[in-house]
Design a protein around this motif. Structure first.
Motif, PDB file in Angstrom:
ATOM      1  N   VAL A 254       0.884  -1.166   0.000  1.00 50.09           N
ATOM      2  CA  VAL A 254       0.000   0.000   0.000  1.00 50.09           C
ATOM      3  C   VAL A 254       0.925   1.221   0.000  1.00 50.09           C
ATOM      4  CG1 VAL A 254      -1.752   1.253   1.312  1.00 50.09           C
ATOM      5  CG2 VAL A 254      -1.766  -1.249   1.273  1.00 50.09           C
ATOM      6  N   ASP A 255       0.796   2.070  -1.018  1.00 44.98           N
ATOM      7  CA  ASP A 255       1.777   3.136  -1.236  1.00 44.98           C
ATOM      8  C   ASP A 255       1.060   4.484  -1.401  1.00 44.98           C
ATOM      9  OD1 ASP A 255       3.953   4.666  -1.968  1.00 44.98           O
ATOM     10  OD2 ASP A 255       4.720   3.241  -3.437  1.00 44.98           O
ATOM     11  N   GLY A 256       1.295   5.376  -0.457  1.00 46.00           N
ATOM     12  CA  GLY A 256       0.674   6.704  -0.508  1.00 46.00           C
ATOM     13  C   GLY A 256       0.054   7.104   0.823  1.00 46.00           C
ATOM     14  N   ILE A 298      12.301   4.395 -11.115  1.00 50.29           N
ATOM     15  CA  ILE A 298      12.918   3.499 -10.125  1.00 50.29           C
ATOM     16  C   ILE A 298      12.530   2.062 -10.459  1.00 50.29           C
ATOM     17  CG2 ILE A 298      13.246   3.015  -7.677  1.00 50.29           C
ATOM     18  CD1 ILE A 298      12.254   5.821  -7.028  1.00 50.29           C
ATOM     19  N   MET A 300      12.290  -1.830  -9.912  1.00 48.27           N
ATOM     20  CA  MET A 300      12.190  -2.710  -8.747  1.00 48.27           C
ATOM     21  C   MET A 300      12.848  -4.048  -9.073  1.00 48.27           C
ATOM     22  SD  MET A 300       8.242  -2.039  -7.751  1.00 48.27           S
ATOM     23  CE  MET A 300       7.693  -0.577  -6.880  1.00 48.27           C
ATOM     24  N   MET A 336       2.797   5.571  13.397  1.00 48.17           N
ATOM     25  CA  MET A 336       3.785   4.533  13.739  1.00 48.17           C
ATOM     26  C   MET A 336       4.265   4.764  15.176  1.00 48.17           C
ATOM     27  SD  MET A 336       6.138   4.319  10.297  1.00 48.17           S
ATOM     28  CE  MET A 336       6.164   6.048   9.846  1.00 48.17           C
ATOM     29  N   PRO A 360       8.307  12.739   7.529  1.00 47.53           N
ATOM     30  CA  PRO A 360       8.687  14.147   7.693  1.00 47.53           C
ATOM     31  C   PRO A 360       9.359  14.445   9.031  1.00 47.53           C
ATOM     32  CG  PRO A 360       6.471  13.997   6.802  1.00 47.53           C
ATOM     33  CD  PRO A 360       6.903  12.598   7.105  1.00 47.53           C
ATOM     34  N   LEU A 389       8.588   1.871 -10.571  1.00 51.09           N
ATOM     35  CA  LEU A 389       7.785   3.039 -10.195  1.00 51.09           C
ATOM     36  C   LEU A 389       8.276   4.269 -10.942  1.00 51.09           C
ATOM     37  CD1 LEU A 389       5.535   3.445  -8.000  1.00 51.09           C
ATOM     38  CD2 LEU A 389       7.317   4.349  -6.509  1.00 51.09           C
ATOM     39  N   PHE A 391       8.278   7.430 -10.144  1.00 57.17           N
ATOM     40  CA  PHE A 391       8.079   8.183  -8.896  1.00 57.17           C
ATOM     41  C   PHE A 391       7.964   9.665  -9.255  1.00 57.17           C
ATOM     42  CE2 PHE A 391      10.019  10.615  -5.435  1.00 57.17           C
ATOM     43  CZ  PHE A 391       9.415  10.106  -4.305  1.00 57.17           C
ATOM     44  N   VAL A 405      15.137  14.016   2.093  1.00 55.92           N
ATOM     45  CA  VAL A 405      14.611  12.659   2.327  1.00 55.92           C
ATOM     46  C   VAL A 405      15.435  11.639   1.539  1.00 55.92           C
ATOM     47  CG1 VAL A 405      12.588  11.165   2.109  1.00 55.92           C
ATOM     48  CG2 VAL A 405      12.296  13.549   2.790  1.00 55.92           C
ATOM     49  N   GLN A 406      15.722  11.940   0.286  1.00 61.27           N
ATOM     50  CA  GLN A 406      16.497  10.989  -0.523  1.00 61.27           C
ATOM     51  C   GLN A 406      17.917  10.853   0.025  1.00 61.27           C
ATOM     52  OE1 GLN A 406      15.681   8.734  -2.519  1.00 61.27           O
ATOM     53  NE2 GLN A 406      17.704   8.142  -3.271  1.00 61.27           N
ATOM     54  N   ILE A 419      15.752  -1.757  -5.156  1.00 52.54           N
ATOM     55  CA  ILE A 419      15.365  -0.771  -6.173  1.00 52.54           C
ATOM     56  C   ILE A 419      16.618  -0.176  -6.839  1.00 52.54           C
ATOM     57  CG2 ILE A 419      13.166  -0.158  -5.088  1.00 52.54           C
ATOM     58  CD1 ILE A 419      14.463   2.305  -3.894  1.00 52.54           C
TER      59      ILE A 419
HETATM   60  C1  LIG Z   1      12.935  10.487  -1.642  1.00 52.50           C
HETATM   61  C2  LIG Z   1      11.707  10.109  -1.536  1.00 52.50           C
HETATM   62  C3  LIG Z   1      11.190   8.720  -1.710  1.00 52.50           C
HETATM   63  C4  LIG Z   1      11.522   7.774  -2.631  1.00 52.50           C
HETATM   64  C5  LIG Z   1      12.553   7.853  -3.745  1.00 52.50           C
HETATM   65  C6  LIG Z   1      10.695   6.632  -2.376  1.00 52.50           C
HETATM   66  C7  LIG Z   1      10.703   5.444  -3.097  1.00 52.50           C
HETATM   67  C8  LIG Z   1       9.867   4.358  -2.878  1.00 52.50           C
HETATM   68  N1  LIG Z   1       8.945   4.210  -1.865  1.00 52.50           N
HETATM   69  C9  LIG Z   1       8.317   3.004  -1.970  1.00 52.50           C
HETATM   70  C10 LIG Z   1       7.321   2.493  -1.125  1.00 52.50           C
HETATM   71  C11 LIG Z   1       6.792   3.136   0.003  1.00 52.50           C
HETATM   72  N2  LIG Z   1       7.100   4.384   0.459  1.00 52.50           N
HETATM   73  C12 LIG Z   1       6.380   4.659   1.593  1.00 52.50           C
HETATM   74  C13 LIG Z   1       6.410   5.827   2.326  1.00 52.50           C
HETATM   75  C14 LIG Z   1       7.137   6.962   1.989  1.00 52.50           C
HETATM   76  N3  LIG Z   1       8.099   7.090   1.013  1.00 52.50           N
HETATM   77  C15 LIG Z   1       8.561   8.364   0.984  1.00 52.50           C
HETATM   78  C16 LIG Z   1       9.542   8.878   0.149  1.00 52.50           C
HETATM   79  C17 LIG Z   1      10.156   8.181  -0.889  1.00 52.50           C
HETATM   80  N4  LIG Z   1       9.893   6.939  -1.325  1.00 52.50           N
HETATM   81  C18 LIG Z   1       7.858   9.095   1.987  1.00 52.50           C
HETATM   82  C19 LIG Z   1       8.045  10.559   2.272  1.00 52.50           C
HETATM   83  C20 LIG Z   1       6.987   8.216   2.613  1.00 52.50           C
HETATM   84  C21 LIG Z   1       6.009   8.555   3.726  1.00 52.50           C
HETATM   85  C22 LIG Z   1       6.606   8.336   5.064  1.00 52.50           C
HETATM   86  C23 LIG Z   1       5.633   8.702   6.156  1.00 52.50           C
HETATM   87  O1  LIG Z   1       5.273   9.863   6.279  1.00 52.50           O
HETATM   88  O2  LIG Z   1       5.190   7.803   6.884  1.00 52.50           O
HETATM   89  C24 LIG Z   1       5.574   3.517   1.887  1.00 52.50           C
HETATM   90  C25 LIG Z   1       4.645   3.372   3.090  1.00 52.50           C
HETATM   91  C26 LIG Z   1       3.265   3.854   2.816  1.00 52.50           C
HETATM   92  C27 LIG Z   1       3.173   5.308   2.496  1.00 52.50           C
HETATM   93  O3  LIG Z   1       3.234   6.148   3.374  1.00 52.50           O
HETATM   94  O4  LIG Z   1       3.078   5.621   1.327  1.00 52.50           O
HETATM   95  C28 LIG Z   1       5.804   2.590   0.902  1.00 52.50           C
HETATM   96  C29 LIG Z   1       5.158   1.227   0.752  1.00 52.50           C
HETATM   97  C30 LIG Z   1       8.848   2.375  -3.096  1.00 52.50           C
HETATM   98  C31 LIG Z   1       8.415   1.005  -3.586  1.00 52.50           C
HETATM   99  C32 LIG Z   1       9.799   3.187  -3.662  1.00 52.50           C
HETATM  100  C33 LIG Z   1      10.624   3.010  -4.861  1.00 52.50           C
HETATM  101  C34 LIG Z   1      10.386   2.160  -5.816  1.00 52.50           C
END
Ligand SMILES: C=CC1=C(C)c2cc3[nH]c(cc4nc(cc5[nH]c(cc1n2)c(C)c5CCC(=O)O)C(CCC(=O)O)=C4C)c(C)c3C=C
Ligand SMILES: [Fe+2]
Length: 446
Positions: A254-256, A298, A300, A336, A360, A389, A391, A405-406, A419
């Protein structure tokens, strides 16, 4: 701060400017009376047929389709009628709910093309995109690909890359936010599929509508600009779940969940450049109401990922795969419990869990709106899937959003082993165009 997303490219809706057929179903006679706009002007009748065809049967293709189905399902959506206003404070396609299909395309201005040619192109692109988002044909010679369809939530979003400002003599107007992203240790970037003078994001809930728009815009580029790269992606179709749910990506997560929500008070300032930017590193005035898009392709490593037991997959993210809830319990929306330890004395959400590192509060409040598409480009030479993805992260300032963040993820995110960042782009996406304006006018005429 007020939630600007509600009053921008929307016409008073609270869903990011989208008029969703499924939320306010029109009565059958309203559909049949052609209440909705279509390229033929008869979508009302077609829409009623499409909906009714499954229920009561209809002539032609719809009837044939119905005949092959054992039972008539209740239609969950009539997605063709969804329309997202093109004109508004912000461009559509940023806070708009995710669509099922997306194309990301970057263009380079042709040799010899400068500011005048770019202005003419932006005028043509605006004149081309606006009617299509209302379900009307592209001006000039339309290909008829989407002739029978409604707007299908089509959005077309335009951005400028760093090199655009050199090409058009507008370097003084270039935001510092477009400085090249830092190199990250995990980067495996292909320059040919990165950056670009101009960028367009096309989103729709229908694949033909999206293709039609992409093709029309590409043709409008004429001899002024050439496609540098094109990436196509997808998401779950609206109505595919019994009730609205957060998307899943190709890893099955679940992503987002952690995305800022348009209803939250800080959403506007986190995602959009303020009307009165302040500070030495502020965006230029022409970017007021705009946003910055970070685009990363990105890949996977799905074979590796899928060979891991679900329990291990969940520890990589810090959330349950089944419903996206934190490993510390609750539901998807539960915060969390970051200090909670298990019976073994270890953190339940591991120190290197992706969601822990990216949140954040671990990054000085860095926020971004992730609005990504999955992609599947077949198999690579090594037989592994070329999938992942696309992204797309939106923010008022990438130096306060994506970059910190990155940086942190790059140093110790458990997800990194699964990834590969293969392409990258950073684009300044100006505010929405008012009626009669072209997109980017405030920059081009500054
Ligand atoms: C630099 C920013 C980010 C990259 C690049 C990134 C890649 C990436 N993420 C997933 C899967 C998930 N990400 C989740 C949370 C999440 N990811 C980012 C940033 C990047 N992700 C943020 C800011 C957050 C939110 C954190 C929070 O506030 O809790 C999650 C968890 C669910 C969610 O909150 O969306 C997943 C799953 C993949 C697969 C991916 C690259 C392929
Ligand atoms: Fe993430």
């Amino acid at each position: 701060m007020t939630d600007t997303s509600k009053t921008t490219n929307s016409a008073g809706t609270d869903d990011g400017g989208r008029h969703r057929g499924e939320e306010h179903p029109a009565p059958a006679d309203a559909r049949a009376s052609g209440a909705r706009v279509s390229r033929r002007g008869v979508l009302g009748a077609v829409g009623a047929g499409a909906v009714g065809g499954l229920v009561v049967g209809a002539g032609g293709g719809i009837g044939a389709y119905a005949a092959t189905r054992p039972a008539a399902p209740t239609p969950l959506t009539h997605l063709g009628s969804d329309a997202v206003a093109f004109h508004g404070t912000h461009q559509a396609g940023i806070s708009t709910p995710m669509q099922a299909v997306g194309h990301l395309v970057a263009f380079d201005l042709a040799p010899g093309a400068g500011r005048a040619e770019a202005i003419a192109l932006l005028r043509r692109w605006t004149a081309c995109a606006a009617p299509m988002t209302e379900g009307r044909p592209a001006p000039g010679h339309d290909t008829d690909v989407a002739l029978d369809e409604g707007p299908s939530a089509l959005t077309v979003t335009f951005g400028f890359g760093r090199s655009f400002f050199d090409r058009t003599g507008l370097v003084k107007q270039r935001p510092v936010q477009l400085d090249p992203l830092p190199a990250f240790s995990s980067d495996h970037l292909d320059p040919a599929r990165s950056d670009g003078d101009l960028w367009i994001q096309v989103g729709s809930d229908d694949a033909l509508v999206a293709f039609h728009a992409l093709r029309a815009l590409q043709k409008e580029a004429g001899s002024t600009a050439r496609v540098r790269w094109l990436m196509s992606g997808f998401n779950r179709s609206p109505g595919a779940t019994a009730h609205p749910m957060t998307m899943r990506n190709l890893m099955g997560q679940v992503d987002g969940t952690g995305n800022p929500k348009p209803s939250e008070p800080r959403f506007g300032e986190e995602i959009f450049v303020p009307a009165k930017p302040h500070g030495t590193l502020a965006s230029p005035a022409w970017m007021a109401g705009g946003s910055y898009a970070v685009v990363r392709r990105i890949r996977m490593l799905l074979d590796d990922w899928e060979s891991m037991p679900v329990g291990k997959q969940e520890k990589v993210i810090g959330r349950r795969k089944s419903d996206g809830a934190p490993l510390t319990g609750g539901t998807e929306d539960t915060a969390m419990a970051l200090t909670k330890k298990g019976p073994d004395g270890e953190l339940v959400i591991p120190a290197d869990a992706h969601a822990r590192i990216a949140q954040p509060s671990a990054n000085g409040g860095a926020a971004m709106l992730r609005r990504s598409y999955s992609y599947n480009d077949g198999l690579r030479g090594d037989g592994k899937p070329d999938a992942g993805l696309l992204f797309v992260a939106w923010q008022a300032d990438p130096l306060k959003g994506f970059v910190p963040v990155q940086r942190k993820l790059d140093r110790g995110d458990a997800l990194s082993a699964f990834i590969r960042h293969e392409a990258s782009g950073l684009f300044a996406v100006p505010a929405g165009a008012a009626k009669g304006e072209y997109v980017g006018q405030r920059l081009m005429e500054s």
